[in-house]
Scaffold this active site. Structure first.
Site, PDB file in Angstrom:
ATOM      1  N   ASP A 155     -22.371  46.308  69.418  1.00  0.00           N
ATOM      2  CA  ASP A 155     -23.021  46.244  68.097  1.00  0.00           C
ATOM      3  C   ASP A 155     -24.498  45.833  68.196  1.00  0.00           C
ATOM      4  O   ASP A 155     -24.812  44.765  68.719  1.00  0.00           O
ATOM      5  CB  ASP A 155     -22.323  45.208  67.214  1.00  0.00           C
ATOM      6  CG  ASP A 155     -20.858  45.514  66.965  1.00  0.00           C
ATOM      7  OD1 ASP A 155     -20.326  46.460  67.552  1.00  0.00           O
ATOM      8  OD2 ASP A 155     -20.242  44.780  66.181  1.00  0.00           O
TER       9      ASP A 155
ATOM     10  N   GLU B 207     -16.230  47.060  58.420  1.00  0.00           N
ATOM     11  CA  GLU B 207     -17.007  46.229  59.332  1.00  0.00           C
ATOM     12  C   GLU B 207     -18.509  46.462  59.169  1.00  0.00           C
ATOM     13  O   GLU B 207     -18.967  47.518  58.763  1.00  0.00           O
ATOM     14  CB  GLU B 207     -16.616  46.554  60.774  1.00  0.00           C
ATOM     15  CG  GLU B 207     -15.138  46.368  61.047  1.00  0.00           C
ATOM     16  CD  GLU B 207     -14.821  46.427  62.540  1.00  0.00           C
ATOM     17  OE1 GLU B 207     -14.507  45.376  63.108  1.00  0.00           O
ATOM     18  OE2 GLU B 207     -14.891  47.524  63.124  1.00  0.00           O
TER      19      GLU B 207
HETATM   20  C1  FRU Z   1     -17.522  45.979  65.400  1.00  0.00           C
HETATM   21  C2  FRU Z   1     -16.970  44.599  65.610  1.00  0.00           C
HETATM   22  C3  FRU Z   1     -17.580  43.616  64.648  1.00  0.00           C
HETATM   23  C4  FRU Z   1     -17.499  42.320  65.398  1.00  0.00           C
HETATM   24  C5  FRU Z   1     -17.605  42.744  66.836  1.00  0.00           C
HETATM   25  C6  FRU Z   1     -16.743  41.988  67.801  1.00  0.00           C
HETATM   26  O1  FRU Z   1     -17.613  46.741  66.573  1.00  0.00           O
HETATM   27  O2  FRU Z   1     -15.576  44.608  65.500  1.00  0.00           O
HETATM   28  O3  FRU Z   1     -16.928  43.591  63.408  1.00  0.00           O
HETATM   29  O4  FRU Z   1     -18.528  41.469  64.976  1.00  0.00           O
HETATM   30  O5  FRU Z   1     -17.279  44.108  66.912  1.00  0.00           O
HETATM   31  O6  FRU Z   1     -16.865  42.458  69.089  1.00  0.00           O
END
Ligand code: FRU
Length: 448
Positions: free
Chosen positions: A76, A321
């Site tokens: 991310d 997300e």
């Molecule tokens: C999205 C996610 C986010 C979280 C992170 C954890 O790819 O699931 O929601 O912050 O990855 O690795």
């Protein structure tokens, strides 16, 4: 939550808007005026329309990618933005943050070892990895998850992140990976830095204290204690947003329905005609994602007031997300990423970025873009090639290369910046119009 830990999650359990009472008259635009506690709905009827089209299918990713940080898994990602949403530049450098974990952990282990790394670039294409800018012992949570960053008018960087599980989880003993998703309490945290740049690159110094600025309340947003047991709890992924039309500031985040809206309501299914013929599979109400919002009450973004969710997908999808907003005049575009495996039974859709358009304010009678909500999805012959798209104010979209398959069907664990995509957004229709360089971030102006 990322497809990469799907296997773990699975083991542990992992129309028009039909609206609730507080909806007033529908104006000439087809958008109703809504009250302060109004929550828009992404219904089963709307999500049933999700289908890849030529406008929404991402181009196949070339497997000859380079790793932006060769020793690290990178996922991310978000750029450093000014308070008004425009891209920040520091002595000619652009700055980005991303979740990182060393390759000494496996791809699937990376979530529980996630930290936030910093990258900088002069041209927005060639990025240098500059390491983790904070002291892990001062940071909150056993792991630090996504994430946005804002540069204020005094030159302070405000880093917003998710503090996931307590450092002292497991009664103060060492971190225990067993069934960790069931203990995955998430709280929204921040810290600050000074920022400077010289010939050696960009430096973050003078790390501030880390503090929790938002916690789930159980009523609007489910807490870990009253979690419904599906996949993993969610109170994460803060996005700082200044509304250009009102000057008000907010933190937008991923939540799950609290006690006041956790049940399946008629509007979660669809309109009256649809409801007469559609039967909802048992357990669908356990898919209870929402997009939360809190109003920022001070300049330092430490005092916030939790508000009812902007949108929910109860009965439709469990995870909305990394929600984020782009404003264009009177149009408010609310984007979020989601997975195939988080759809409620009877529904499906690709791993992709989904979007909704509202009118006249951040709290709005949001309608799914392209009728269904799908804006960019992975191609069906490579369904996990990328994830975690973020639509920037100039409608370029960054993401990371996730688990692409080669021509033999072999999965590659990538963990690096994916080619940026450019969208054309016209009212409630979108189209992918261009593929750019991996990780490319072009200078963009404020939300207007
Ligand atoms: C999205 C996610 C986010 C979280 C992170 C954890 O790819 O699931 O929601 O912050 O990855 O690795």
């Amino acid at each position: 939550m990322h497809q990469g830990i799907r296997s773990k999650f699975v083991k542990v359990a992992l129309c028009t808007s039909v609206l609730a009472g507080s909806l007033a008259t529908v104006g000439a635009t087809g958008f109703a005026k809504v009250s302060e506690d109004f929550t828009a709905v992404w219904s089963r009827q709307q999500a049933e329309q999700v289908a890849l089209t030529k406008e929404t299918t991402a181009p196949n990713i070339d497997l000859n990618y380079e790793l932006v940080a060769p020793d690290m898994w990178v996922w991310d990602t978000w750029p450093l933005q000014n308070r008004d949403g425009s891209l920040a530049t520091v002595k000619g450098y652009r700055v980005a943050f991303a979740l990182v974990a060393p390759h000494t952990y496996t791809w699937h282990e990376r979530h529980t070892h996630a930290r936030i790394g910093m990258f900088y670039s002069k041209n927005g294409k060639d990025w240098t990895y500059a390491g983790i800018p904070y002291d892990y012992d001062k940071a909150l949570g056993h792991m630090q998850w996504a994430g946005t960053a804002m540069l204020d008018e005094k030159g302070k960087v405000h880093l917003f992140y998710t503090a996931t599980t307590d450092m002292n989880a497991n009664g103060g003993k060492a971190w225990d990976e067993t069934n960790w998703t069931q203990r995955a309490e998430q709280r929204i945290a921040k810290t600050t830095f000074d920022i400077g740049a010289d010939r050696d690159g960009v430096h973050l110094t003078n790390e501030g204290k880390h503090q929790i600025i938002l916690e789930a309340d159980g009523y609007h947003y489910e807490t870990v204690e009253n979690w419904n047991g599906n996949i993993i709890p969610a109170f994460r992924d803060p996005f700082f947003f200044q509304d250009p039309n009102t000057g008000k500031e907010y933190i937008i985040f991923e939540g799950q329905a609290g006690s006041n809206r956790a049940q399946l309501k008629p509007e979660n299914i669809g309109d009256e005609e649809y409801r007469q013929t559609h039967s909802v599979p048992a357990g669908a109400e356990k898919y209870s994602g929402n997009i939360g919002i809190a109003e920022v009450l001070d300049q330092d973004v430490t005092k916030l007031k939790l508000l009812p969710p902007l949108l929910e997908s109860v009965g439709t999808n469990h995870q909305l997300e990394r929600p984020h907003v782009v404003v264009n005049g009177d149009n408010y575009y609310l984007y979020t990423i989601s997975h195939t495996f988080t759809y409620a039974s009877g529904l499906t859709g690709p791993d992709g970025v989904y979007g909704f358009v509202g009118k006249g304010g951040i709290r709005s009678d949001y309608k799914p873009l392209n009728g269904s909500g799908l804006v960019i999805g992975n191609p069906s012959d490579n369904p996990y090639q990328a994830y975690s798209w973020m639509v920037l104010p100039d409608e370029t979209v960054i993401s990371f290369i996730n688990e692409p398959r080669d021509e033999n069907g072999q999965v590659h664990y990538a963990g690096t910046f994916a080619p940026t995509l450019k969208l054309n957004v016209d009212g409630d229709k979108t189209e992918i119009v261009k593929e750019m360089q991996p990780g490319e971030i072009t200078p963009f102006g404020a939300n207007r």
